[in-house]
Design a protein around this motif. Structure first.
Motif, short mmCIF file in Angstrom:
data_model
loop_
_atom_site.label_atom_id
_atom_site.label_comp_id
_atom_site.label_asym_id
_atom_site.label_seq_id
_atom_site.Cartn_x
_atom_site.Cartn_y
_atom_site.Cartn_z
N GLY A 13 0.82 -1.21 0.00
CA GLY A 13 0.00 0.00 0.00
C GLY A 13 0.85 1.25 0.00
N ALA A 14 1.90 1.25 0.81
CA ALA A 14 2.80 2.42 0.87
C ALA A 14 3.50 2.64 -0.47
N ALA A 15 3.94 1.57 -1.11
CA ALA A 15 4.61 1.69 -2.41
C ALA A 15 3.65 2.24 -3.46
N LYS A 16 2.45 1.74 -3.47
CA LYS A 16 1.46 2.20 -4.46
C LYS A 16 1.11 3.67 -4.24
N ARG A 17 0.92 4.08 -2.97
CA ARG A 17 0.60 5.48 -2.69
C ARG A 17 1.72 6.42 -3.12
N ARG A 18 2.93 5.93 -3.16
CA ARG A 18 4.07 6.76 -3.53
C ARG A 18 4.41 6.67 -5.02
N GLY A 19 3.57 5.97 -5.79
CA GLY A 19 3.72 6.01 -7.23
C GLY A 19 4.22 4.74 -7.91
N ALA A 23 4.69 -3.62 -7.32
CA ALA A 23 5.45 -3.83 -6.08
C ALA A 23 5.28 -5.26 -5.63
N ASP A 24 6.34 -5.81 -5.05
CA ASP A 24 6.22 -7.11 -4.41
C ASP A 24 7.06 -7.09 -3.14
N ILE A 25 6.77 -8.03 -2.28
CA ILE A 25 7.47 -8.12 -1.00
C ILE A 25 7.86 -9.57 -0.77
N ARG A 26 9.02 -9.75 -0.21
CA ARG A 26 9.50 -11.08 0.20
C ARG A 26 9.79 -10.99 1.68
N ILE A 27 9.14 -11.86 2.41
CA ILE A 27 9.34 -11.92 3.86
C ILE A 27 10.09 -13.21 4.15
N ILE A 28 11.20 -13.08 4.84
CA ILE A 28 12.05 -14.23 5.14
C ILE A 28 12.09 -14.44 6.65
N HIS A 29 11.68 -15.63 7.07
CA HIS A 29 11.77 -16.04 8.48
C HIS A 29 12.63 -17.29 8.50
N ARG A 30 13.79 -17.20 9.10
CA ARG A 30 14.74 -18.31 9.07
C ARG A 30 15.17 -18.67 10.48
N PHE A 53 12.46 -8.48 5.59
CA PHE A 53 11.68 -8.39 4.36
C PHE A 53 12.38 -7.48 3.37
N GLY A 54 12.04 -7.67 2.10
CA GLY A 54 12.53 -6.81 1.04
C GLY A 54 11.36 -6.37 0.17
N VAL A 55 11.39 -5.13 -0.28
CA VAL A 55 10.34 -4.58 -1.13
C VAL A 55 10.98 -4.20 -2.47
N ARG A 56 10.40 -4.72 -3.55
CA ARG A 56 10.86 -4.40 -4.90
C ARG A 56 9.74 -3.66 -5.61
N VAL A 57 10.08 -2.56 -6.25
CA VAL A 57 9.07 -1.75 -6.93
C VAL A 57 9.52 -1.39 -8.34
N LEU A 58 8.53 -1.08 -9.16
CA LEU A 58 8.78 -0.56 -10.50
C LEU A 58 8.08 0.79 -10.59
N VAL A 59 8.87 1.83 -10.87
CA VAL A 59 8.34 3.19 -10.98
C VAL A 59 8.81 3.77 -12.32
N ASP A 60 7.87 4.09 -13.18
CA ASP A 60 8.18 4.69 -14.48
C ASP A 60 9.28 3.94 -15.23
N GLY A 61 9.21 2.60 -15.20
CA GLY A 61 10.14 1.78 -15.97
C GLY A 61 11.46 1.50 -15.31
N ALA A 66 14.55 -2.14 -1.48
CA ALA A 66 15.02 -1.81 -0.13
C ALA A 66 14.60 -2.93 0.80
N SER A 67 15.34 -3.11 1.89
CA SER A 67 15.02 -4.17 2.83
C SER A 67 15.27 -3.72 4.26
N SER A 68 14.69 -4.47 5.19
CA SER A 68 14.84 -4.15 6.61
C SER A 68 14.54 -5.39 7.45
#
Length: 107
Positions: A13-19, A23-30, A53-61, A66-68
């Motif tokens: 939602g945050a990625a979409k609101r920012r343009g 967007a996709d997210i990968r959540i890793i629990h190890r 987790f890591g967030v991958r986005v596509l903005v204007d091609g 980013a991850s945290s």
């Protein structure tokens, strides 16, 4: 609703609101457990758990990522925002823009 699903909804939602157009997210629990043995005796035990987790986005091609390892709402949102900022910076690089094929959403 699971906490992982909530994390995904906040980030996407945050990625979409920012343009972000995508967007996709990968959540890793190890979790790992190690036992070391020396001369038939237990020498050490180690129990380790990581979550992030890591967030991958596509903005204007252009892609951004980013991850945290911080899973509080404010940090999830700021990580998604950082991915969008990185994508915007990346689109300044020369080269063709990324175009995704038409594909339905997969959960």
């Amino acid at each position: 609703m699971s906490s992982m699903r909530k994390t995904a909804e906040v980030a996407l939602g945050a990625a979409k609101r920012r343009g972000a157009q995508y967007a996709d997210i990968r959540i890793i629990h190890r979790r790992s457990q190690n036992i070391s043995v020396r001369n038939g005796r237990i020498g050490g035990l180690d129990d380790n758990e990581t979550l992030g987790f890591g967030v991958r986005v596509l903005v204007d091609g252009a892609w951004g990522f980013a991850s945290s390892d911080k899973l509080r709402k404010a940090q999830i949102e700021s990580t998604a925002e950082l991915a969008v900022r990185i994508a915007r910076a990346s689109r300044r690089a020369p080269g063709p823009k990324v175009r995704l094929a038409d594909e339905p959403v997969h959960v």
